[in-house]
Design an enzyme around this catalytic site. Sequence first.
Site, PDB file in Angstrom:
ATOM      1  N   GLU A 112      -0.813 -24.649 -29.209  1.00 18.29           N
ATOM      2  CA  GLU A 112      -1.317 -23.285 -29.267  1.00 18.29           C
ATOM      3  C   GLU A 112      -1.182 -22.699 -30.668  1.00 18.29           C
ATOM      4  O   GLU A 112      -2.087 -22.012 -31.151  1.00 18.29           O
ATOM      5  CB  GLU A 112      -0.588 -22.400 -28.262  1.00 18.29           C
ATOM      6  CG  GLU A 112      -1.205 -21.018 -28.160  1.00 18.29           C
ATOM      7  CD  GLU A 112      -0.737 -20.243 -26.939  1.00 18.29           C
ATOM      8  OE1 GLU A 112      -1.320 -19.180 -26.685  1.00 18.29           O
ATOM      9  OE2 GLU A 112       0.205 -20.693 -26.261  1.00 18.29           O
ATOM     10  N   GLU A 132       2.068 -29.094 -19.612  1.00 19.44           N
ATOM     11  CA  GLU A 132       2.709 -28.181 -18.672  1.00 19.44           C
ATOM     12  C   GLU A 132       2.559 -28.617 -17.207  1.00 19.44           C
ATOM     13  O   GLU A 132       3.543 -28.693 -16.466  1.00 19.44           O
ATOM     14  CB  GLU A 132       2.155 -26.752 -18.862  1.00 19.44           C
ATOM     15  CG  GLU A 132       2.703 -26.027 -20.083  1.00 19.44           C
ATOM     16  CD  GLU A 132       2.001 -26.413 -21.381  1.00 19.44           C
ATOM     17  OE1 GLU A 132       2.307 -25.802 -22.412  1.00 19.44           O
ATOM     18  OE2 GLU A 132       1.156 -27.336 -21.367  1.00 19.44           O
TER      19      GLU A 132
END
Length: 258
Positions: A112, A132
């Site tokens: 990110e 994730e």
Amino acid sequence: MSSGIEFTKDGHVARVVLDRPKALNAITSRMDDALFDAWTEINDNPDIWVAILSASGEKAFCAGGDISGEDEGASRRMALGGGLTGVGGPLLTLRKPLIAAVQGYAIGGGFELAMCADIIVAADTAQFGMPETKVGIIGEAGIMHRAIRQLPHHIALAMILTGSRIPAADAERYGLVNEVVGYPDLAAAADRWAERITAASPLAVQAAKDAVLSRAGWPLDVALATRYEPIEAYAATKDRLEGRAAFAERRAPRWQGR
């Protein structure tokens, strides 16, 4: 105690280095605070025209937020740099151009951080991923919202749903990164992009970035009808006059950033 972040200024270029290579440059709360200070200085210092975000060590750019237990008892949630353009926290828009130089693993919050950059230069060793769902630690969804906007729809969803990674060559093919080079050439490639950006008017660059990103999610007719204050303010700057004079005199402009 070291913050895990190195911040230096080289001419008009700010250099922010994630410096915790033995931990794959995973972000601790101390690093998070130091990143926030770095972005704030970059925004506030008129002599900084562009920033390069890089990382120490060959193995990883950043493995996301630290989960080793070092931050146990931290007083707040990780925001990866105080919410740089919305990473894990309140929106903090970086007004200056940001170049990310990525090698090795760029996963989770590290991926990110890279996606927050305006230009991404990747070593051929780079791997981008969102683990994730694979490891069952789903939390903030910012990384997924960015991926679905910066990658082809089905590529992003495949990465999100399976936790699989893509190599640098595929990232370039999908338009996620601007350039792929060998790891030994990564720093020089980032510097070349910085040189290309600083050759342009810094205030014009900042005004253009603001206009493009502030209306990126809006319909075209709204974007075209919007008045952009930084562009209007640029009309009264010395750099605008310098640009016109340099063009008329057929010489390279001498920008002041004012």
